[in-house]
Design a protein around this motif. Structure first.
Motif, PDB file in Angstrom:
ATOM      1  N   LYS A 282     -43.939  -4.528   8.182  1.00 36.25           N
ATOM      2  CA  LYS A 282     -44.342  -3.313   7.459  1.00 36.25           C
ATOM      3  C   LYS A 282     -44.123  -2.071   8.320  1.00 36.25           C
ATOM      4  N   ALA A 286     -41.575   1.117   7.461  1.00 34.22           N
ATOM      5  CA  ALA A 286     -41.893   2.524   7.681  1.00 34.22           C
ATOM      6  C   ALA A 286     -40.845   3.189   8.565  1.00 34.22           C
ATOM      7  N   VAL A 305     -46.416   3.423   3.184  1.00 38.06           N
ATOM      8  CA  VAL A 305     -46.474   1.960   3.082  1.00 38.06           C
ATOM      9  C   VAL A 305     -47.926   1.501   2.962  1.00 38.06           C
ATOM     10  N   GLU A 309     -49.350  -0.421  -0.288  1.00 42.92           N
ATOM     11  CA  GLU A 309     -49.950  -1.740  -0.152  1.00 42.92           C
ATOM     12  C   GLU A 309     -51.353  -1.770  -0.748  1.00 42.92           C
ATOM     13  N   VAL A 324     -44.333  -3.778  -1.472  1.00 45.65           N
ATOM     14  CA  VAL A 324     -44.104  -3.038  -0.223  1.00 45.65           C
ATOM     15  C   VAL A 324     -42.673  -3.213   0.251  1.00 45.65           C
ATOM     16  N   SER A 327     -39.849  -1.592  -1.712  1.00 45.79           N
ATOM     17  CA  SER A 327     -39.726  -0.137  -1.598  1.00 45.79           C
ATOM     18  C   SER A 327     -38.626   0.271  -0.630  1.00 45.79           C
TER      19      SER A 327
END
Length: 345
Positions: A282, A286, A305, A309, A324, A327
């Motif tokens: 994650k 980003a 993010v 989430e 997530v 995206s």
């Protein structure tokens, strides 16, 4: 959904986003300086949280022995290269001392302190002292000799390092999950929102580290050297900046940030030996929002993010990870259309 629920979800998302921001900044830093897409960044998170958990249990964490083994392997590698290139023995001895000094000292202190149940902040400092050196040692053992390889080769090496660290995590910590005590148990209420002391610590630590990184890169000679290496590796070498030293420092900072992130999220969630992968991924999402180059955009992407989430788990908890990671697709498409480039040779 009413405003109170939206506020709770937003607070939760921003809290997670603050941790993802640290990992995103570390990912951007490592890639900018070394061109390594560092997939194992999340493993430092797990190592940090689980090392502290074993200190809490009064046990000597396996990271002590792992750190010593990596340091010895790094010394053996330096000795082998030194003999091949006829490096003077005195220089080899000094290099071996510099490599072993901190790991041996930190490990000795950790073995002595583990059964004595020192306060949580002291154990947290010991954890950082143990996990942060992993960055430099892993760079020396896995990446330094391949510094001029293509990004694809470095990515393949990162995948291998990731699987190795996950396996070592299972060996040293076991399959059982751990949850650490909070650094601050106080709770604050503002209407429907309930803010814990640990949440405030996460925000404060994230902001402090981001400001420290900004000052480091903008005001210090070492930080400017790292920026120069990120902009132009060949030019930095011509100006006397060691790309190897820059890579080691970047990886050390990444390991420190990962370990700190593990300490921050340890009280909020149960951490397993393989939990770091999703958390680090994650942070990588980003970082992609910032094109693996922009720190401010990576910070904004991390907060996005976290919010995605949080709200995604409310509307479709079973698909929050899919939401997530999906995206990233429009971001990649937009960047590909905006900045087309040829294949790397």
């Amino acid at each position: 959904m009413d405003l109170s629920i939206a506020g709770i979800l937003a607070l939760d998302g921003l809290t997670s986003g603050a941790v993802y921001a640290l990992l995103a900044l570390a990912t951007v830093l490592v890639f900018a300086v070394t061109r390594v897409i560092f997939i194992p960044q999340g493993e430092f998170v797990a190592f940090g949280a689980l090392t502290l958990a074993l200190f809490q249990a009064g046990k000597v964490p396996g990271t002590v022995w792992f750190l010593l083994v990596l340091a010895v392997l790094a010394v053996l590698g330096d000795l082998w290269n030194g003999v091949r290139h006829h490096v003077p023995p005195r220089r080899l001895a000094i290099g071996a001392f510099r490599t072993l000094a901190w790991p041996v000292l930190a490990s000795a202190v950790a073995v002595w302190a583990a059964p004595r149940n020192f306060p949580l902040p002291v154990q947290a400092l010991l954890t950082l002292a143990l996990v942060a050196p992993f960055g430099s040692l892993i760079y020396r053992l896995a990446y330094e000799s391949l510094a001029d390889a293509s990004v694809l080769v470095l990515l393949i090496v990162s995948v291998g390092v990731h699987f190795a660290l996950v396996g070592f995590g299972l060996f040293f910590f076991g399959a059982e999950g751990f949850r650490n005590p909070s650094f601050w148990d106080q709770r604050f209420s503002a209407g429907a929102l309930s803010l814990s002391g640990q949440t405030l610590i996460i925000f404060a630590a994230s902001i402090a580290l981001i400001v420290a990184l900004w000052l480091f890169f903008g005001r210090t000679l070492t930080g400017k050297a790292l920026r120069a290496t990120a902009v132009n590796r060949a030019g930095a070498r011509l100006m006397g900046i060691s790309s190897s030293a820059a890579g080691r420092l970047a990886f050390t900072m990444a390991a420190f940030i990962g370990a700190l992130s593990g300490l921050l999220i340890g009280p909020t969630t149960t951490v397993f030996y393989d939990s770091g992968f999703l958390i680090g991924l994650k942070g990588f999402v980003a970082a992609v929002f910032g094109g693996l180059a922009s720190y401010p955009l990576a910070l904004v992407g991390a907060l996005g993010v976290g919010l995605l989430e949080s709200f995604g788990s409310f509307y479709a908890s079973a698909f929050k990870e899919v939401i997530v990671f999906s995206s990233i697709l429009p971001v990649l498409l937009w960047r590909s259309l905006r900045d087309p480039h040829g294949d790397e040779h």
